[in-house]
Design a protein around this motif. Structure first.
Motif, PDB file in Angstrom:
ATOM      1  N   CYS A  41     -54.563   7.302 -68.356  1.00 42.62           N
ATOM      2  CA  CYS A  41     -53.755   6.474 -69.262  1.00 42.62           C
ATOM      3  C   CYS A  41     -53.491   7.263 -70.544  1.00 42.62           C
ATOM      4  N   GLY A  42     -52.387   6.936 -71.218  1.00 43.39           N
ATOM      5  CA  GLY A  42     -52.116   7.511 -72.532  1.00 43.39           C
ATOM      6  C   GLY A  42     -53.277   7.297 -73.490  1.00 43.39           C
ATOM      7  N   THR A  43     -53.988   6.204 -73.307  1.00 48.68           N
ATOM      8  CA  THR A  43     -55.142   5.925 -74.160  1.00 48.68           C
ATOM      9  C   THR A  43     -56.238   6.984 -73.964  1.00 48.68           C
TER      10      THR A  43
ATOM     11  N   LEU B 258     -55.668  10.059 -73.469  1.00 50.35           N
ATOM     12  CA  LEU B 258     -55.240  11.203 -74.288  1.00 50.35           C
ATOM     13  C   LEU B 258     -55.588  10.959 -75.756  1.00 50.35           C
ATOM     14  N   HIS B 259     -55.421   9.695 -76.204  1.00 49.56           N
ATOM     15  CA  HIS B 259     -55.837   9.335 -77.574  1.00 49.56           C
ATOM     16  C   HIS B 259     -57.330   9.606 -77.771  1.00 49.56           C
ATOM     17  N   ILE B 260     -58.128   9.219 -76.778  1.00 50.49           N
ATOM     18  CA  ILE B 260     -59.583   9.428 -76.854  1.00 50.49           C
ATOM     19  C   ILE B 260     -59.878  10.924 -76.986  1.00 50.49           C
TER      20      ILE B 260
ATOM     21  N   ALA C 245     -53.690  -2.092 -62.689  1.00 46.70           N
ATOM     22  CA  ALA C 245     -54.943  -2.063 -63.454  1.00 46.70           C
ATOM     23  C   ALA C 245     -54.690  -2.146 -64.953  1.00 46.70           C
ATOM     24  N   ASP C 246     -53.518  -1.648 -65.392  1.00 43.43           N
ATOM     25  CA  ASP C 246     -53.284  -1.582 -66.842  1.00 43.43           C
ATOM     26  C   ASP C 246     -51.801  -1.714 -67.170  1.00 43.43           C
ATOM     27  N   ILE C 247     -50.969  -0.756 -66.717  1.00 48.31           N
ATOM     28  CA  ILE C 247     -49.609  -0.688 -67.267  1.00 48.31           C
ATOM     29  C   ILE C 247     -48.766  -1.908 -66.943  1.00 48.31           C
TER      30      ILE C 247
ATOM     31  N   GLU D 203     -47.368  -8.849 -70.000  1.00 46.18           N
ATOM     32  CA  GLU D 203     -47.975  -9.870 -70.883  1.00 46.18           C
ATOM     33  C   GLU D 203     -47.637  -9.628 -72.350  1.00 46.18           C
ATOM     34  N   VAL D 204     -47.901  -8.389 -72.792  1.00 48.13           N
ATOM     35  CA  VAL D 204     -47.833  -8.122 -74.233  1.00 48.13           C
ATOM     36  C   VAL D 204     -46.375  -7.900 -74.663  1.00 48.13           C
ATOM     37  N   GLY D 205     -45.538  -7.428 -73.704  1.00 51.97           N
ATOM     38  CA  GLY D 205     -44.123  -7.218 -74.002  1.00 51.97           C
ATOM     39  C   GLY D 205     -43.272  -8.417 -73.599  1.00 51.97           C
TER      40      GLY D 205
ATOM     41  N   GLY E 196     -42.150   5.177 -72.140  1.00 51.89           N
ATOM     42  CA  GLY E 196     -43.281   5.716 -71.391  1.00 51.89           C
ATOM     43  C   GLY E 196     -43.661   4.700 -70.322  1.00 51.89           C
ATOM     44  N   PRO E 197     -44.751   4.917 -69.615  1.00 49.03           N
ATOM     45  CA  PRO E 197     -45.147   3.983 -68.560  1.00 49.03           C
ATOM     46  C   PRO E 197     -45.205   2.529 -69.037  1.00 49.03           C
ATOM     47  N   ILE E 198     -45.653   2.312 -70.264  1.00 54.07           N
ATOM     48  CA  ILE E 198     -45.762   0.936 -70.759  1.00 54.07           C
ATOM     49  C   ILE E 198     -44.379   0.343 -71.026  1.00 54.07           C
TER      50      ILE E 198
ATOM     51  N   VAL F  68     -44.456   2.219 -78.466  1.00 51.46           N
ATOM     52  CA  VAL F  68     -44.789   3.595 -78.876  1.00 51.46           C
ATOM     53  C   VAL F  68     -46.087   3.589 -79.700  1.00 51.46           C
ATOM     54  N   GLY F  69     -46.056   2.858 -80.830  1.00 50.85           N
ATOM     55  CA  GLY F  69     -47.274   2.796 -81.662  1.00 50.85           C
ATOM     56  C   GLY F  69     -47.214   3.632 -82.922  1.00 50.85           C
ATOM     57  N   THR F  70     -46.004   3.765 -83.535  1.00 45.63           N
ATOM     58  CA  THR F  70     -45.905   4.481 -84.816  1.00 45.63           C
ATOM     59  C   THR F  70     -45.233   3.570 -85.844  1.00 45.63           C
TER      60      THR F  70
ATOM     61  N   THR G 289     -48.536  -9.614 -81.431  1.00 53.46           N
ATOM     62  CA  THR G 289     -49.289  -8.403 -81.135  1.00 53.46           C
ATOM     63  C   THR G 289     -50.237  -8.765 -79.991  1.00 53.46           C
ATOM     64  N   GLY G 290     -50.806  -7.769 -79.339  1.00 52.63           N
ATOM     65  CA  GLY G 290     -51.757  -8.135 -78.298  1.00 52.63           C
ATOM     66  C   GLY G 290     -52.422  -6.948 -77.638  1.00 52.63           C
ATOM     67  N   LEU G 291     -53.673  -7.159 -77.301  1.00 45.68           N
ATOM     68  CA  LEU G 291     -54.371  -6.304 -76.339  1.00 45.68           C
ATOM     69  C   LEU G 291     -54.183  -7.013 -74.998  1.00 45.68           C
ATOM     70  N   VAL G 292     -53.911  -6.253 -73.964  1.00 43.09           N
ATOM     71  CA  VAL G 292     -53.683  -6.878 -72.656  1.00 43.09           C
ATOM     72  C   VAL G 292     -54.911  -7.704 -72.239  1.00 43.09           C
TER      73      VAL G 292
HETATM   74  N1  LIG Z   1     -51.498  -3.399 -76.317  1.00 44.61           N
HETATM   75  C1  LIG Z   1     -52.131  -2.940 -75.250  1.00 44.61           C
HETATM   76  O1  LIG Z   1     -52.949  -3.634 -74.651  1.00 44.61           O
HETATM   77  C2  LIG Z   1     -51.852  -1.557 -74.755  1.00 44.61           C
HETATM   78  C3  LIG Z   1     -52.312  -1.178 -73.476  1.00 44.61           C
HETATM   79  C4  LIG Z   1     -52.010   0.101 -73.017  1.00 44.61           C
HETATM   80  C5  LIG Z   1     -51.267   0.972 -73.823  1.00 44.61           C
HETATM   81  N2  LIG Z   1     -50.857   0.574 -75.067  1.00 44.61           N
HETATM   82  C6  LIG Z   1     -50.063   1.448 -75.950  1.00 44.61           C
HETATM   83  O2  LIG Z   1     -48.697   1.390 -75.608  1.00 44.61           O
HETATM   84  C7  LIG Z   1     -48.041   2.549 -76.133  1.00 44.61           C
HETATM   85  C8  LIG Z   1     -47.187   3.190 -75.059  1.00 44.61           C
HETATM   86  O3  LIG Z   1     -48.016   3.686 -74.018  1.00 44.61           O
HETATM   87  P1  LIG Z   1     -47.452   4.754 -72.960  1.00 44.61           P
HETATM   88  O4  LIG Z   1     -48.572   5.054 -72.038  1.00 44.61           O
HETATM   89  O5  LIG Z   1     -46.152   4.313 -72.417  1.00 44.61           O
HETATM   90  O6  LIG Z   1     -47.255   6.005 -73.962  1.00 44.61           O
HETATM   91  P2  LIG Z   1     -46.376   7.330 -73.848  1.00 44.61           P
HETATM   92  O7  LIG Z   1     -46.845   8.215 -74.920  1.00 44.61           O
HETATM   93  O8  LIG Z   1     -46.350   7.817 -72.437  1.00 44.61           O
HETATM   94  O9  LIG Z   1     -44.893   6.819 -74.144  1.00 44.61           O
HETATM   95  C9  LIG Z   1     -44.399   6.648 -75.437  1.00 44.61           C
HETATM   96  C10 LIG Z   1     -42.899   6.943 -75.392  1.00 44.61           C
HETATM   97  O10 LIG Z   1     -42.400   6.767 -76.710  1.00 44.61           O
HETATM   98  C11 LIG Z   1     -41.438   7.758 -76.951  1.00 44.61           C
HETATM   99  N3  LIG Z   1     -41.259   7.918 -78.392  1.00 44.61           N
HETATM  100  C12 LIG Z   1     -42.053   8.573 -79.282  1.00 44.61           C
HETATM  101  N4  LIG Z   1     -41.511   8.511 -80.509  1.00 44.61           N
HETATM  102  C13 LIG Z   1     -40.368   7.805 -80.405  1.00 44.61           C
HETATM  103  C14 LIG Z   1     -39.363   7.417 -81.314  1.00 44.61           C
HETATM  104  N5  LIG Z   1     -39.412   7.742 -82.606  1.00 44.61           N
HETATM  105  N6  LIG Z   1     -38.325   6.695 -80.844  1.00 44.61           N
HETATM  106  C15 LIG Z   1     -38.234   6.356 -79.538  1.00 44.61           C
HETATM  107  N7  LIG Z   1     -39.154   6.708 -78.618  1.00 44.61           N
HETATM  108  C16 LIG Z   1     -40.198   7.423 -79.052  1.00 44.61           C
HETATM  109  C17 LIG Z   1     -41.991   8.988 -76.250  1.00 44.61           C
HETATM  110  O11 LIG Z   1     -40.961   9.925 -75.970  1.00 44.61           O
HETATM  111  C18 LIG Z   1     -42.582   8.391 -74.981  1.00 44.61           C
HETATM  112  O12 LIG Z   1     -41.672   8.373 -73.889  1.00 44.61           O
HETATM  113  C19 LIG Z   1     -49.162   3.458 -76.660  1.00 44.61           C
HETATM  114  O13 LIG Z   1     -49.296   3.252 -78.056  1.00 44.61           O
HETATM  115  C20 LIG Z   1     -50.370   2.925 -75.919  1.00 44.61           C
HETATM  116  O14 LIG Z   1     -51.584   3.270 -76.569  1.00 44.61           O
HETATM  117  C21 LIG Z   1     -51.116  -0.683 -75.521  1.00 44.61           C
END
Ligand SMILES: NC(=O)c1ccc[n+]([C@@H]2O[C@H](COP(=O)([O-])OP(=O)(O)OC[C@H]3O[C@@H](n4cnc5c(N)ncnc54)[C@H](O)[C@@H]3O)[C@@H](O)[C@H]2O)c1
Ligand SMILES: [Zn+2]
Ligand SMILES: [Zn+2]
Length: 347
Positions: free
Chosen positions: A38-40, A42-44, A149-151, A157-159, A177-179, A244-246, A289-292
């Motif tokens: 998971c992308g998470t 990579l964060h770890i 399992a996750d995505i 749910e969260v989206g 991304g996958p999410i 994305v998360g920024t 907002t939400g954690l899955v």
């Molecule tokens: N809330 C939850 O329960 C939960 C669960 C799992 C993952 N997440 C989070 O969801 C987010 C997405 O996960 P992912 O696995 O798809 O990540 P990912 O890194 O694979 O995908 C993120 C996408 O965002 C794009 N991106 C980056 N900057 C951008 C910008 N300025 N404008 C447009 N697009 C941009 C990237 O190109 C990439 O395709 C992450 O922050 C992840 O930690 C949340």
């Protein structure tokens, strides 16, 4: 057994580790048949999740076969094929009783590959096995079920559900991304009029089209606000999903929503972000907002089994368990490799 062990920021290895044993009487030991990254994770590995300490086995997604169960496990039996969810649920606390397993107070929540050893291993211990695993339906293949399992629950749910997508809506998804792709796929179930995918990577936008986006916007060279204004008579999106998360992408998701619209944040944020209430107070928005919680896993299982959702579409690369290091490399360089989800299986 072998496992992918975290050794502090930037360091990990597929190495020998003790095989897990039953500790609590509600535990099961699951032999991992298929697992993903998971992308998470990579964060770890970057050190962004300090709760994960050196020595921890990573991973919070798997499909496997039950190898042993504790005396208190009632519904899961040795030999069962199960989906191991990213969220563990005690099943009894106030939040679990409400279906909010992500917030479990009884020792569950997101614990795998975080607070306890995870699924990137030949075997994994799953606490509260009855309420934290799902039987794999007959005829299902491991890798499609693994996407549950996750995505898929996260995007759905969260989206989609938090965003309250309705038929005819214009849905904007920032981040493909996958999410984000899971959110696009889930949004399609509600017959929106348009799904607009916004990303910086053309490879991800190409994928978004496959997953059901009919409009794609490259954020590095196109103006998503203008494109959505054109689709909506200047109003903005009915639902705007942040994946994305920024701070910049959150701000963009907020600005893309119409008055009265929904903004659903999925991204994991590591920095504070400004919410412009001086502009938003009069716009009647709903921000979630939400954690899955993974409460939709049974629904998603039915949708996959009835071919309403093509979960295997996420899987771009296959490896065996002993190729974990290579699989991490491919997944971490998704921009070059085109990776969405990598699946590692027992040889
Ligand atoms: N809330 C939850 O329960 C939960 C669960 C799992 C993952 N997440 C989070 O969801 C987010 C997405 O996960 P992912 O696995 O798809 O990540 P990912 O890194 O694979 O995908 C993120 C996408 O965002 C794009 N991106 C980056 N900057 C951008 C910008 N300025 N404008 C447009 N697009 C941009 C990237 O190109 C990439 O395709 C992450 O922050 C992840 O930690 C949340
Ligand atoms: Zn995850
Ligand atoms: Zn609980």
């Amino acid at each position: 057994m072998k496992a992918l062990v975290y050794h502090g920021p930037g360091a990990k290895a597929w190495e020998e580790a003790p095989k897990p044993e039953i500790i609590g009487d509600t535990d099961a030991i699951v032999r991992v048949d298929a697992v993903t990254i998971c992308g998470t994770d990579l964060h770890i590995l970057k050190g962004d999740v300090p709760a994960v300490t050196a020595g921890r086995i990573l991973g919070h997604e798997a499909v496997g076969t039950v190898d042993a169960v504790g005396a208190g496990v009632k519904t899961v039996k040795v030999g069962d094929r199960v989906l191991v969810s990213c969220i563990t649920a005690c099943g009894a606390c106030r939040f679990c009783r409400d279906g909010r397993y992500g917030q479990c107070l009884g020792g569950g929540g997101w614990i795998l590959g975080h607070k306890i050893d995870g699924t990137q291993a030949e075997f994994v211990r799953i606490p509260f096995a009855d309420t934290s695993t799902y039987q794999v339906p007959a005829g299902a293949n491991d890798e499609q079920i693994l996407m549950l399992a996750d995505i898929l629950p996260t995007g759905y749910e969260v989206g989609v559900l938090n965003g309250a997508v309705q038929p005819g809506d214009v849905v904007a998804v920032v981040g493909a991304g996958p999410i984000g792709l899971a959110a696009i796929m889930g949004a399609r179930l509600f017959s929106p009029s348009h799904v607009v995918a916004i990303d910086l990577a053309d490879t991800r936008l190409d994928a978004a089209k496959q997953f059901g986006a009919d409009v794609v916007v490259n954020n590095s060279r196109e103006d998503a606000g203008a494109i959505i204004a054109e689709l909506t008579g200047g109003l903005g999106a009915d639902v705007s999903i942040e994946a994305v998360g920024t701070p910049a992408t959150f701000d963009q998701a907020v600005r893309l929503a119409r008055p009265g619209g929904h903004i659903a944040n999925i991204g994991v944020h590591g920095e504070p972000t400004t919410l412009h209430l001086e502009e938003l107070w009069s716009r009647n928005i709903t921000l979630t907002t939400g954690l899955v919680d993974t409460y939709t896993t049974p629904t998603l299982l039915r949708l996959v089994m009835s071919q309403q959702l093509d979960a295997s579409r996420f899987v771009t690369h296959h490896f065996t368990l002993d190729q974990f290091e290579e699989a991490y490399d491919v997944f971490a360089h998704a921009g070059d490799t085109g990776a969405l989800k990598v699946v590692l299986s027992r040889a």
